[in-house]
Design a protein around this motif. Structure first.
Motif, PDB file in Angstrom:
ATOM      1  N   ALA A  38       0.857  -1.185   0.000  1.00 45.00           N
ATOM      2  CA  ALA A  38       0.000   0.000   0.000  1.00 45.00           C
ATOM      3  C   ALA A  38       0.894   1.236   0.000  1.00 45.00           C
ATOM      4  N   THR A  39       1.019   1.875  -1.158  1.00 46.92           N
ATOM      5  CA  THR A  39       1.920   3.023  -1.293  1.00 46.92           C
ATOM      6  C   THR A  39       1.364   4.016  -2.293  1.00 46.92           C
ATOM      7  N   ARG A  40       1.798   5.265  -2.158  1.00 49.80           N
ATOM      8  CA  ARG A  40       1.440   6.301  -3.129  1.00 49.80           C
ATOM      9  C   ARG A  40       2.613   6.603  -4.050  1.00 49.80           C
ATOM     10  N   MET A  41       3.678   5.778  -3.980  1.00 48.62           N
ATOM     11  CA  MET A  41       4.872   5.981  -4.802  1.00 48.62           C
ATOM     12  C   MET A  41       5.242   4.662  -5.482  1.00 48.62           C
ATOM     13  N   TRP A  42       6.261   4.700  -6.320  1.00 53.94           N
ATOM     14  CA  TRP A  42       6.825   3.506  -6.962  1.00 53.94           C
ATOM     15  C   TRP A  42       8.333   3.603  -6.811  1.00 53.94           C
ATOM     16  N   SER A  43       8.994   2.470  -6.588  1.00 51.23           N
ATOM     17  CA  SER A  43      10.444   2.483  -6.510  1.00 51.23           C
ATOM     18  C   SER A  43      11.002   1.177  -7.044  1.00 51.23           C
ATOM     19  N   GLY A  44      12.189   1.273  -7.623  1.00 46.20           N
ATOM     20  CA  GLY A  44      12.815   0.082  -8.152  1.00 46.20           C
ATOM     21  C   GLY A  44      14.230   0.351  -8.605  1.00 46.20           C
ATOM     22  N   VAL A  45      14.762  -0.602  -9.344  1.00 46.30           N
ATOM     23  CA  VAL A  45      16.120  -0.536  -9.860  1.00 46.30           C
ATOM     24  C   VAL A  45      16.034  -0.398 -11.376  1.00 46.30           C
ATOM     25  N   PHE A  46      16.902   0.421 -11.933  1.00 47.64           N
ATOM     26  CA  PHE A  46      16.952   0.684 -13.366  1.00 47.64           C
ATOM     27  C   PHE A  46      18.357   0.352 -13.833  1.00 47.64           C
ATOM     28  N   VAL A  47      18.475  -0.484 -14.872  1.00 49.83           N
ATOM     29  CA  VAL A  47      19.777  -0.946 -15.350  1.00 49.83           C
ATOM     30  C   VAL A  47      19.883  -0.736 -16.854  1.00 49.83           C
ATOM     31  N   VAL A  48      21.034  -0.207 -17.287  1.00 49.03           N
ATOM     32  CA  VAL A  48      21.344  -0.125 -18.711  1.00 49.03           C
ATOM     33  C   VAL A  48      22.692  -0.817 -18.904  1.00 49.03           C
ATOM     34  N   GLU A  49      22.710  -1.796 -19.776  1.00 50.40           N
ATOM     35  CA  GLU A  49      23.891  -2.627 -20.013  1.00 50.40           C
ATOM     36  C   GLU A  49      24.986  -1.843 -20.734  1.00 50.40           C
ATOM     37  N   PRO A  50      26.225  -2.354 -20.708  1.00 48.98           N
ATOM     38  CA  PRO A  50      27.339  -1.670 -21.373  1.00 48.98           C
ATOM     39  C   PRO A  50      27.040  -1.359 -22.841  1.00 48.98           C
ATOM     40  N   GLY A  51      27.354  -0.138 -23.249  1.00 44.69           N
ATOM     41  CA  GLY A  51      27.205   0.276 -24.637  1.00 44.69           C
ATOM     42  C   GLY A  51      25.773   0.482 -25.107  1.00 44.69           C
ATOM     43  N   ALA A  52      24.798   0.325 -24.216  1.00 42.59           N
ATOM     44  CA  ALA A  52      23.388   0.443 -24.615  1.00 42.59           C
ATOM     45  C   ALA A  52      22.860   1.846 -24.327  1.00 42.59           C
ATOM     46  N   LYS A  53      21.728   2.167 -24.953  1.00 42.85           N
ATOM     47  CA  LYS A  53      21.015   3.402 -24.649  1.00 42.85           C
ATOM     48  C   LYS A  53      19.540   3.083 -24.652  1.00 42.85           C
ATOM     49  N   THR A  54      18.791   3.874 -23.917  1.00 39.29           N
ATOM     50  CA  THR A  54      17.351   3.665 -23.883  1.00 39.29           C
ATOM     51  C   THR A  54      16.703   4.338 -25.083  1.00 39.29           C
ATOM     52  N   GLY A  55      15.474   3.973 -25.329  1.00 33.51           N
ATOM     53  CA  GLY A  55      14.677   4.732 -26.274  1.00 33.51           C
ATOM     54  C   GLY A  55      14.286   6.061 -25.639  1.00 33.51           C
ATOM     55  N   ILE A  56      13.854   6.991 -26.449  1.00 34.81           N
ATOM     56  CA  ILE A  56      13.362   8.280 -25.951  1.00 34.81           C
ATOM     57  C   ILE A  56      12.005   8.014 -25.298  1.00 34.81           C
ATOM     58  N   HIS A  57      11.819   8.541 -24.109  1.00 35.88           N
ATOM     59  CA  HIS A  57      10.583   8.283 -23.382  1.00 35.88           C
ATOM     60  C   HIS A  57      10.324   9.397 -22.370  1.00 35.88           C
ATOM     61  N   HIS A  58       9.124   9.377 -21.768  1.00 39.09           N
ATOM     62  CA  HIS A  58       8.828  10.239 -20.626  1.00 39.09           C
ATOM     63  C   HIS A  58       7.938   9.453 -19.676  1.00 39.09           C
ATOM     64  N   HIS A  59       7.669  10.038 -18.518  1.00 40.29           N
ATOM     65  CA  HIS A  59       6.920   9.337 -17.483  1.00 40.29           C
ATOM     66  C   HIS A  59       5.616  10.056 -17.130  1.00 40.29           C
ATOM     67  N   GLY A  60       5.008  10.695 -18.140  1.00 43.97           N
ATOM     68  CA  GLY A  60       3.719  11.327 -17.919  1.00 43.97           C
ATOM     69  C   GLY A  60       3.763  12.274 -16.736  1.00 43.97           C
ATOM     70  N   GLU A  61       2.760  12.166 -15.885  1.00 45.45           N
ATOM     71  CA  GLU A  61       2.628  13.063 -14.739  1.00 45.45           C
ATOM     72  C   GLU A  61       3.637  12.780 -13.627  1.00 45.45           C
ATOM     73  N   GLN A  62       4.376  11.696 -13.714  1.00 43.98           N
ATOM     74  CA  GLN A  62       5.301  11.332 -12.639  1.00 43.98           C
ATOM     75  C   GLN A  62       6.566  12.163 -12.635  1.00 43.98           C
ATOM     76  N   GLU A  63       6.978  12.574 -11.455  1.00 44.75           N
ATOM     77  CA  GLU A  63       8.335  13.073 -11.254  1.00 44.75           C
ATOM     78  C   GLU A  63       9.176  11.863 -10.889  1.00 44.75           C
ATOM     79  N   THR A  64      10.435  11.892 -11.275  1.00 42.54           N
ATOM     80  CA  THR A  64      11.339  10.792 -10.967  1.00 42.54           C
ATOM     81  C   THR A  64      12.565  11.334 -10.254  1.00 42.54           C
TER      82      THR A  64
END
Length: 134
Positions: A38-64
């Protein structure tokens, strides 16, 4: 007598990889309603492997808010991807709501790993087209 809430300890083996994802990275939910917390937030681990990049994205109304646990990366953002900054182990990062961004791992040897906290309980990930900044 009022019943008090309980504290939850979530072990890495219990992290949920079945959460919203962006190409080039992997998110592992640790604290989330989907995990019965029961929470009003989200939390976790974010990993990007060697030499990789993410796609372009956003998180809507969320602040991170992210803490760089290990490694380093380049964070790129803006209406046209016109801004960038390096983030290193020990740095905190704030990503405002709705801001298009991506993460780039320039290292060919090391992953980078962040601890991420979001301002709403369900992860919001809006993946944008690869040519979004063209």
């Amino acid at each position: 007598m009022t019943s008090l809430p309980t504290i939850r300890i979530v072990k890495p083996a219990d992290f949920d990889r079945n959460t919203a994802q962006t190409p080039g990275s992997e998110r592992h939910a640790a604290i989330a309603r989907d995990l019965g917390i029961a929470t009003r937030m989200w939390s976790g681990v974010f990993v990007v492997e060697p030499g990789a990049k993410t796609g372009i994205h956003h998180h809507g109304e969320q602040e991170t808010i992210a803490y760089v646990l290990e490694g380093e990366c380049c964070v790129r953002w803006g209406e046209r991807g016109e801004f960038d900054a390096a983030a290193h182990t020990g740095d905190f990062i704030h990503v405002p709501s709705w801001l298009p961004h991506m993460e780039i791992n320039g290292s060919q040897e090391r992953s980078f790993r962040w601890i991420v906290v979001r301002s709403t309980p369900a992860p919001i990930v809006v993946n944008l087209p690869d040519d979004y900044w063209s």
